[in-house]
Enzyme design. Structure first.
Site, PDB file in Angstrom:
ATOM      1  N   HIS A  86       0.836  -1.206   0.000  1.00 34.52           N
ATOM      2  CA  HIS A  86       0.000   0.000   0.000  1.00 34.52           C
ATOM      3  C   HIS A  86       0.867   1.251   0.000  1.00 34.52           C
ATOM      4  O   HIS A  86       1.891   1.321   0.678  1.00 34.52           O
ATOM      5  CB  HIS A  86      -1.013   0.005   1.135  1.00 34.52           C
ATOM      6  CG  HIS A  86      -0.473   0.028   2.537  1.00 34.52           C
ATOM      7  ND1 HIS A  86      -0.265   1.193   3.224  1.00 34.52           N
ATOM      8  CD2 HIS A  86      -0.113  -0.971   3.395  1.00 34.52           C
ATOM      9  CE1 HIS A  86       0.179   0.911   4.443  1.00 34.52           C
ATOM     10  NE2 HIS A  86       0.291  -0.401   4.570  1.00 34.52           N
ATOM     11  N   ASP A  88      -0.537   4.290   0.600  1.00 30.74           N
ATOM     12  CA  ASP A  88      -1.081   5.296   1.507  1.00 30.74           C
ATOM     13  C   ASP A  88      -0.409   5.192   2.868  1.00 30.74           C
ATOM     14  O   ASP A  88       0.108   4.140   3.241  1.00 30.74           O
ATOM     15  CB  ASP A  88      -2.610   5.170   1.650  1.00 30.74           C
ATOM     16  CG  ASP A  88      -3.049   3.879   2.324  1.00 30.74           C
ATOM     17  OD1 ASP A  88      -2.472   2.805   2.008  1.00 30.74           O
ATOM     18  OD2 ASP A  88      -3.970   3.917   3.168  1.00 30.74           O
ATOM     19  N   ASP A 119       6.143   1.622   6.760  1.00 34.37           N
ATOM     20  CA  ASP A 119       4.740   1.247   6.534  1.00 34.37           C
ATOM     21  C   ASP A 119       4.074   2.140   5.486  1.00 34.37           C
ATOM     22  O   ASP A 119       3.607   3.197   5.808  1.00 34.37           O
ATOM     23  CB  ASP A 119       4.011   1.320   7.879  1.00 34.37           C
ATOM     24  CG  ASP A 119       2.584   0.819   7.834  1.00 34.37           C
ATOM     25  OD1 ASP A 119       2.175   0.222   6.822  1.00 34.37           O
ATOM     26  OD2 ASP A 119       1.862   1.034   8.828  1.00 34.37           O
ATOM     27  N   GLU A 152      -5.256   1.179   2.467  1.00 34.62           N
ATOM     28  CA  GLU A 152      -5.054   0.194   3.529  1.00 34.62           C
ATOM     29  C   GLU A 152      -5.252   0.797   4.908  1.00 34.62           C
ATOM     30  O   GLU A 152      -5.881   0.196   5.780  1.00 34.62           O
ATOM     31  CB  GLU A 152      -3.649  -0.422   3.426  1.00 34.62           C
ATOM     32  CG  GLU A 152      -3.479  -1.732   4.212  1.00 34.62           C
ATOM     33  CD  GLU A 152      -3.219  -1.547   5.697  1.00 34.62           C
ATOM     34  OE1 GLU A 152      -3.523  -2.474   6.469  1.00 34.62           O
ATOM     35  OE2 GLU A 152      -2.733  -0.469   6.110  1.00 34.62           O
ATOM     36  N   THR A 314     -16.326  25.597  34.695  1.00 38.25           N
ATOM     37  CA  THR A 314     -17.093  24.720  35.582  1.00 38.25           C
ATOM     38  C   THR A 314     -18.401  24.296  34.934  1.00 38.25           C
ATOM     39  O   THR A 314     -19.431  24.950  35.075  1.00 38.25           O
ATOM     40  CB  THR A 314     -17.363  25.434  36.922  1.00 38.25           C
ATOM     41  OG1 THR A 314     -17.788  26.777  36.625  1.00 38.25           O
ATOM     42  CG2 THR A 314     -16.109  25.486  37.765  1.00 38.25           C
TER      43      THR A 314
HETATM   44  N1  BES Z   1       1.288  -2.688   8.192  1.00 36.77           N
HETATM   45  C1  BES Z   1       0.282  -2.498   9.163  1.00 36.77           C
HETATM   46  C2  BES Z   1      -0.111  -3.767   9.879  1.00 36.77           C
HETATM   47  C3  BES Z   1       0.978  -4.503  10.624  1.00 36.77           C
HETATM   48  C4  BES Z   1       2.123  -3.869  11.105  1.00 36.77           C
HETATM   49  C5  BES Z   1       0.822  -5.841  10.830  1.00 36.77           C
HETATM   50  C6  BES Z   1       3.101  -4.585  11.757  1.00 36.77           C
HETATM   51  C7  BES Z   1       1.783  -6.554  11.507  1.00 36.77           C
HETATM   52  C8  BES Z   1       2.935  -5.925  11.967  1.00 36.77           C
HETATM   53  C9  BES Z   1      -0.938  -1.895   8.479  1.00 36.77           C
HETATM   54  O1  BES Z   1      -0.599  -0.829   7.630  1.00 36.77           O
HETATM   55  C10 BES Z   1      -1.849  -1.319   9.512  1.00 36.77           C
HETATM   56  O2  BES Z   1      -1.470  -0.378  10.151  1.00 36.77           O
HETATM   57  N2  BES Z   1      -3.060  -1.867   9.653  1.00 36.77           N
HETATM   58  C11 BES Z   1      -4.061  -1.296  10.483  1.00 36.77           C
HETATM   59  C12 BES Z   1      -5.387  -1.805  10.042  1.00 36.77           C
HETATM   60  C13 BES Z   1      -6.399  -0.858   9.635  1.00 36.77           C
HETATM   61  C14 BES Z   1      -7.706  -1.388   9.233  1.00 36.77           C
HETATM   62  C15 BES Z   1      -6.267   0.577   9.740  1.00 36.77           C
HETATM   63  C16 BES Z   1      -3.853  -1.674  11.915  1.00 36.77           C
HETATM   64  O3  BES Z   1      -3.363  -2.766  12.225  1.00 36.77           O
HETATM   65  O4  BES Z   1      -4.195  -0.855  12.770  1.00 36.77           O
HETATM   66 MN    MN Z   2       0.981  -1.319   6.413  1.00 35.94          MN
HETATM   67 MN    MN Z   3      -0.248   0.957   8.905  1.00 39.02          MN
END
Ligand code: BES
Ligand code: MN
Ligand code: MN
Length: 456
Positions: A86, A88, A119, A152, A314
C-alpha cells in the site's frame, strides 16, 4: 542469484533516492485535502513499475483512492506471484513531535526517518528493486503481478469490490506481502497470523446542553463520568473483556501450539524499556506474545467531551465520546462482534443518558498454514540470506484485506515482513533501518527462485 548483494551495493544510493521521491508525496489516505497526492503517488508508482521492467502498468480507479496494477508475464505456464502493498500512509500529526519533518526523509544513524519509511512505502519498494534486479540480470523465472493500493490505512473499503471485478487480472498462485515485522534484525520470522478488527465510535448524551456544575453537579448524571464507568466495566479484574458472547468463537490453542509459540525469543526488559513502562499488564493466564498474537483485545483509542481548552470552566457537559477498537483473532467475525458490542453498550447505559454506537470499520484476521509451498519457499529464502531458519510468528496487527483475498480471489498470502516492531510505525519518528531495506531486496529474489522450483 549470488550477484544480488553486488547489484544492491552498486545501486544502493539510487534505490534510496527513488524511495525518498515516493516518501516526499504525502499520500495520507484519511484526508480529503491529500486527494491529489494519492494520484501523484499512484502515477509515480506506475511509472516506476514500467521503468523497472513491467510489460504493462496502469492506475486503476476504484470507488476511493486508485490502485496501481502492473505485470510482467514471461510465460503463461509459469507460476505467478502477486505482490500486494500500500502506498497510503497514516497522518503524521502531531508534527512537532518529529525530530525531522515527516515528509522530508532523512537518514540518521543507519535509519530512514519519515512517515511511510517502513509502513508501507519502504517495505513495498523493496519488491520493486528485487524485481528490477531479477529482470536486469535475466533471472526471473515466474510471472509477477503488482497490486499497490491506496486505502489500507482506512480499512481498504474499496478493494474488496475491486478484487471482485478484476478476478481474472489478479489471478495468481500466491500473494506476496511485506507489510509486517520480523522478530529482530538478526532473527528472521514469517508472520503466520494477523488479528481482525472492529472499530467503534460511541456517543453518550446527558442533558440537552452543558450545565453549570455548581447548580447541577451531584444531581444529574454527567455523560463523561458515565462513559468512563461504562468503559471500565468492559474489562473484568482478570483483564477479560466483559461483553457477553465475545469469546464464543475464540479458538483456544493446544498446549503444544502454545509451547511452540513460547520458543520464539522475547526480551521482556527490552520490550518495556523501549516504550518506557515499568510493568506489562493483560489477560490473566497468557504471556505477552500470546496476548497480542492469539488473544483478542479492547482499547480506547481516543476519548473526549466537555471542556478541554486552557484553564478551568465549571460545567457538567452534555456529551461524551470515545473511539473503541477491538482486535480479534481468527474465527471471530467483526460483524458479529460489532453487534455484540452495540447490544451490550446500549444495555449497560443508565436511563439518564442516551447512547449512539457506530461501526467505523473492521475486518477479519488471518492464519497462514506453514505446510505450503509458499511458506517453505519463504523459509528457505530467509535461511539463505540470514543463515538461520525463520520462526513462524502470529502478529497482533491487522491487514483486513488479506482474509478477503482468500475469500474473493481464493489465493493465500505469504507475509514476508522486514519491519521491526520498534520502527514506530503510525507514530512520530517512524523509521526503517537501511539494513532491513537492503536485506529485504536481497531476500525477495530467493523467494521467487525457490517458489518457482518448488511449484514445478
Ligand atoms: N502494516 C500495518 C499492519 C501490521 C504492522 C501488521 C506490523 C503486523 C505488523 C498496516 O498498515 C496497519 O497499520 N493496519 C491497520 C489496520 C487498519 C484497518 C487501519 C492496523 O493494524 O491498525
Ligand atoms: Mn501497512
Ligand atoms: Mn499501517
Amino acid at each position: 542469484m549470488n550477484d544480488v548483494k553486488k547489484y544492491i551495493d552498486e545501486n544502493k544510493d539510487r534505490f534510496l533516492n527513488e524511495l525518498f521521491e515516493l516518501i516526499r508525496i504525502p499520500s495520507v489516505s484519511s484526508k480529503d485535502s491529500n486527494k491529489d497526492d494519492m494520484y501523484k503517488a499512484a502515477d509515480w508508482i506506475k511509472n516506476k513499475l514500467l521503468a523497472d521492467g513491467a510489460g504493462h502498468a496502469e492506475v486503476m480507479e476504484t470507488e476511493g483512492h486508485p490502485v496501481v496494477y502492473g505485470e510482467k508475464i514471461l510465460d503463461p505456464l509459469w507460476p505467478t506471484v502477486l505482490v500486494y502493498g500500500h502506498y497510503d500512509v497514516q497522518p503524521a500529526e502531531p508534527f512537532d513531535l518529529w525530530d525531522s519533518p515527516p515528509f522530508e526523509p532523512e537518514v540518521r544513524n543507519g535509519k530512514i526517518y519519515a512517515r511511510g519509511a517502513n509502513d508501507d512505502k519502504g517495505q513495498m519498494y523493496m519488491h520493486f528493486k528485487a524485481f528490477e534486479y531479477l529482470l536486469k540480470t535475466n533471472q526471473l523465472t515466474c510471472n509477477v503481478k503488482f497490486m499497490i493500493e491506496g486505502e489500507e490505512e482506512i480499512g481498504s473499503p474499496s478493494l474488496g469490490k475491486f478484487c471482485d471485478e478484476n478476478k481474472e487480472k489478479l489471478k495468481a498462485d500466491v500473494i506476496l506481502v511485506s507489510d509486517t515485522s520480523m522478530l529482530g534484525p538478526k532473527i528472521p520470522s514469517i508472520t503466520t497470523g494477523l488479528r481482525g478488527l472492529a472499530y467503534m465510535e460511541v456517543e453518550v448524551t446527558g442533558p440537552s446542553h452543558d450545565l453549570h456544575s455548581g447548580l447541577y453537579g451531584g444531581a444529574v448524571d454527567n455523560p463523561v463520568n458515565v462513559l468512563c464507568d461504562m468503559i471500565s466495566s468492559l474489562r473484568d479484574d482478570k483483564n477479560k473483556i466483559n461483553i457477553p458472547g465475545f469469546y464464543d468463537d475464540v479458538e483456544e490453542l493446544s498446549k503444544e501450539e502454545r509451547e511452540e509459540m513460547a520458543r520464539a525469543p522475547f526480551d521482556m526488559e527490552e520490550f518495556k524499556r523501549h516504550i518506557d513502562i515499568a510493568e506489562v499488564n493483560g489477560e490473566e493466564g497468557y504471556s505477552t506474545m500470546e496476548r497480542t498474537g492469539i488473544r483478542p483485545s479492547l482499547d480506547v483509542n481516543g476519548i473526549w467531551g466537555g471542556y478541554t481548552e486552557k484553564g478551568a470552566k465549571t460545567i457538567l457537559p452534555s456529551k461524551a465520546y470515545a473511539k473503541i477498537s477491538m482486535r480479534l483473532v481468527p474465527h471471530q467475525e467483526s460483524k458479529k462482534i460489532e453487534q455484540l458490542f452495540k447490544k451490550h453498550f446500549e444495555a449497560i447505559a443508565p436511563k439518564s443518558v442516551k447512547v449512539k454506537v457506530e461501526f467505523l470499520h473492521g475486518g477479519e484476521g488471518y492464519v497462514s498454514p506453514t505446510n505450503t509451498v509458499a511458506y517453505q519457499a519463504a523459509s528457505k529464502a530467509y535461511e539463505t540470506t540470514y543463515g538461520i531458519k525463520p520462526i513462524p510468528v502470529r502478529s497482533g496487527g491487522s491487514i483486513p484485506i488479506i482474509s478477503l483475498f482468500e475469500k474473493i480471489l481464493g489465493t493465500k498470502s505469504i507475509l514476508m515482513g522486514f519491519g521491526l516492531d520498534s520502527d514506530a510505525i503510525h507514530s512520530p519518528n517512524e523509521n526503517y533501518a537501511l539494513e532491513q531495506f537492503y536485506k529485504g531486496i536481497e531476500t525477495i529474489p530467493w523467494f521467487y527462485k525457490y517458489f518457482t522450483e518448488m511449484s514445478r
